[in-house]
Design a protein around this motif. Structure first.
Motif, PDB file in Angstrom:
ATOM      1  N   MET A   1     -26.979  46.146 -70.730  1.00  0.00           N
ATOM      2  CA  MET A   1     -27.299  46.058 -69.065  1.00  0.00           C
ATOM      3  C   MET A   1     -28.163  44.764 -69.121  1.00  0.00           C
ATOM      4  O   MET A   1     -29.125  44.266 -69.999  1.00  0.00           O
ATOM      5  N   LYS A   2     -27.947  44.040 -67.926  1.00  0.00           N
ATOM      6  CA  LYS A   2     -28.368  42.655 -67.727  1.00  0.00           C
ATOM      7  C   LYS A   2     -30.233  42.777 -67.311  1.00  0.00           C
ATOM      8  O   LYS A   2     -30.159  43.970 -66.519  1.00  0.00           O
ATOM      9  N   ARG A   3     -30.908  42.133 -67.784  1.00  0.00           N
ATOM     10  CA  ARG A   3     -32.340  42.347 -67.370  1.00  0.00           C
ATOM     11  C   ARG A   3     -32.479  41.843 -65.910  1.00  0.00           C
ATOM     12  O   ARG A   3     -31.648  40.915 -65.262  1.00  0.00           O
ATOM     13  N   LEU A   4     -33.300  42.399 -65.293  1.00  0.00           N
ATOM     14  CA  LEU A   4     -33.895  42.113 -63.928  1.00  0.00           C
ATOM     15  C   LEU A   4     -32.813  42.385 -62.734  1.00  0.00           C
ATOM     16  O   LEU A   4     -32.968  41.904 -61.870  1.00  0.00           O
ATOM     17  N   THR A   5     -31.955  43.560 -63.181  1.00  0.00           N
ATOM     18  CA  THR A   5     -30.884  43.824 -62.267  1.00  0.00           C
ATOM     19  C   THR A   5     -31.462  44.524 -61.101  1.00  0.00           C
ATOM     20  O   THR A   5     -31.109  44.393 -59.816  1.00  0.00           O
ATOM     21  N   LEU A   6     -32.610  45.258 -61.338  1.00  0.00           N
ATOM     22  CA  LEU A   6     -33.124  46.239 -60.060  1.00  0.00           C
ATOM     23  C   LEU A   6     -33.825  45.236 -59.270  1.00  0.00           C
ATOM     24  O   LEU A   6     -33.816  45.365 -58.058  1.00  0.00           O
ATOM     25  N   ALA A   7     -34.744  44.209 -60.006  1.00  0.00           N
ATOM     26  CA  ALA A   7     -35.425  43.295 -59.073  1.00  0.00           C
ATOM     27  C   ALA A   7     -34.603  42.377 -58.081  1.00  0.00           C
ATOM     28  O   ALA A   7     -34.620  42.212 -56.808  1.00  0.00           O
ATOM     29  N   THR A   8     -32.962  42.178 -58.784  1.00  0.00           N
ATOM     30  CA  THR A   8     -32.062  41.229 -57.850  1.00  0.00           C
ATOM     31  C   THR A   8     -31.681  42.452 -56.768  1.00  0.00           C
ATOM     32  O   THR A   8     -31.623  41.826 -55.467  1.00  0.00           O
ATOM     33  N   SER A  12     -32.402  41.995 -52.761  1.00  0.00           N
ATOM     34  CA  SER A  12     -31.496  41.547 -51.893  1.00  0.00           C
ATOM     35  C   SER A  12     -31.592  42.587 -50.699  1.00  0.00           C
ATOM     36  O   SER A  12     -31.269  42.246 -49.527  1.00  0.00           O
ATOM     37  N   ILE A  13     -31.701  43.672 -50.854  1.00  0.00           N
ATOM     38  CA  ILE A  13     -31.877  45.019 -49.941  1.00  0.00           C
ATOM     39  C   ILE A  13     -33.114  44.333 -48.927  1.00  0.00           C
ATOM     40  O   ILE A  13     -33.047  44.501 -47.863  1.00  0.00           O
ATOM     41  N   ASN A  14     -34.207  44.090 -49.669  1.00  0.00           N
ATOM     42  CA  ASN A  14     -35.300  43.437 -48.672  1.00  0.00           C
ATOM     43  C   ASN A  14     -34.989  42.320 -47.887  1.00  0.00           C
ATOM     44  O   ASN A  14     -35.449  42.364 -46.689  1.00  0.00           O
ATOM     45  N   GLY A  15     -34.082  41.470 -48.310  1.00  0.00           N
ATOM     46  CA  GLY A  15     -33.567  40.346 -47.684  1.00  0.00           C
ATOM     47  C   GLY A  15     -32.791  40.987 -46.245  1.00  0.00           C
ATOM     48  O   GLY A  15     -32.839  40.429 -45.411  1.00  0.00           O
ATOM     49  N   SER A  37     -36.213  35.738 -49.358  1.00  0.00           N
ATOM     50  CA  SER A  37     -35.987  36.831 -50.379  1.00  0.00           C
ATOM     51  C   SER A  37     -34.770  36.848 -50.917  1.00  0.00           C
ATOM     52  O   SER A  37     -34.297  37.169 -52.024  1.00  0.00           O
ATOM     53  N   LEU A  38     -33.681  36.354 -50.013  1.00  0.00           N
ATOM     54  CA  LEU A  38     -32.210  36.271 -50.679  1.00  0.00           C
ATOM     55  C   LEU A  38     -32.193  35.226 -51.632  1.00  0.00           C
ATOM     56  O   LEU A  38     -31.346  35.292 -52.692  1.00  0.00           O
ATOM     57  N   SER A  39     -32.782  34.260 -51.224  1.00  0.00           N
ATOM     58  CA  SER A  39     -33.117  32.877 -52.411  1.00  0.00           C
ATOM     59  C   SER A  39     -33.621  33.421 -53.854  1.00  0.00           C
ATOM     60  O   SER A  39     -33.059  33.014 -54.882  1.00  0.00           O
ATOM     61  N   LEU A  40     -34.626  34.115 -53.512  1.00  0.00           N
ATOM     62  CA  LEU A  40     -35.216  34.589 -54.560  1.00  0.00           C
ATOM     63  C   LEU A  40     -34.422  35.688 -55.552  1.00  0.00           C
ATOM     64  O   LEU A  40     -34.712  35.722 -56.518  1.00  0.00           O
ATOM     65  N   ALA A  41     -33.710  36.272 -54.746  1.00  0.00           N
ATOM     66  CA  ALA A  41     -32.791  37.320 -55.350  1.00  0.00           C
ATOM     67  C   ALA A  41     -31.697  36.604 -56.344  1.00  0.00           C
ATOM     68  O   ALA A  41     -31.384  37.000 -57.312  1.00  0.00           O
ATOM     69  N   VAL A  54     -42.266  33.116 -58.745  1.00  0.00           N
ATOM     70  CA  VAL A  54     -42.448  33.020 -57.186  1.00  0.00           C
ATOM     71  C   VAL A  54     -41.993  34.366 -56.558  1.00  0.00           C
ATOM     72  O   VAL A  54     -42.629  34.988 -55.715  1.00  0.00           O
ATOM     73  N   ALA A  55     -40.946  35.141 -57.081  1.00  0.00           N
ATOM     74  CA  ALA A  55     -40.837  36.413 -56.586  1.00  0.00           C
ATOM     75  C   ALA A  55     -42.054  37.265 -57.123  1.00  0.00           C
ATOM     76  O   ALA A  55     -42.197  38.322 -56.239  1.00  0.00           O
ATOM     77  N   LEU A  56     -42.625  37.233 -58.237  1.00  0.00           N
ATOM     78  CA  LEU A  56     -43.795  38.264 -58.543  1.00  0.00           C
ATOM     79  C   LEU A  56     -44.865  37.708 -57.574  1.00  0.00           C
ATOM     80  O   LEU A  56     -45.481  38.920 -56.987  1.00  0.00           O
TER      81      LEU A  56
END
Length: 114
Positions: A1-8, A12-15, A37-41, A54-56
């Protein structure tokens, strides 16, 4: 499983939610935060260290304000609070894992040098 998939996914949902707010109320402020938010995703998905930092910070500040709105009685901000909490949780778990890997590799390099 790729790391940071949930944060990504959650960034994206937040964006997308912020894009909806920008469309519904015609606000350029929501549009700018949606694009952020989308660019951070995208950056977090590519595991760019600057984007992760920056996302943190962005998720921490957003979590703080969403929590204040929730305390004030805005029940709809509970969704935003939960999204930001899980973004923070995923990123902090990733940082802990990377730090552990880097410290183990440093120990191995020091043992090889001795």
């Amino acid at each position: 499983m790729k790391r940071l998939t949930l944060a990504t996914l959650l960034l994206s949902i937040n964006g997308v939610l912020l894009l909806y707010y920008a469309y519904a109320w015609g606000s350029f402020v929501y549009l700018s935060f949606a694009l952020l938010s989308l660019s951070l995703a995208y950056g977090v998905g590519r595991e760019n260290r600057t984007a992760i930092k920056v996302a943190l910070i962005y998720a921490g500040i957003s979590f703080f304000f969403a929590l204040l709105f929730l305390i004030a009685g805005n029940l709809l901000s509970a969704v935003d609070t939960a999204i930001n909490f899980f973004i923070l949780h995923d990123i902090l778990g990733y940082v802990q894992e990377v730090y552990r890997e880097e410290s183990e590799s440093r120990k191995e390099e020091e043992e090889k040098a001795d």
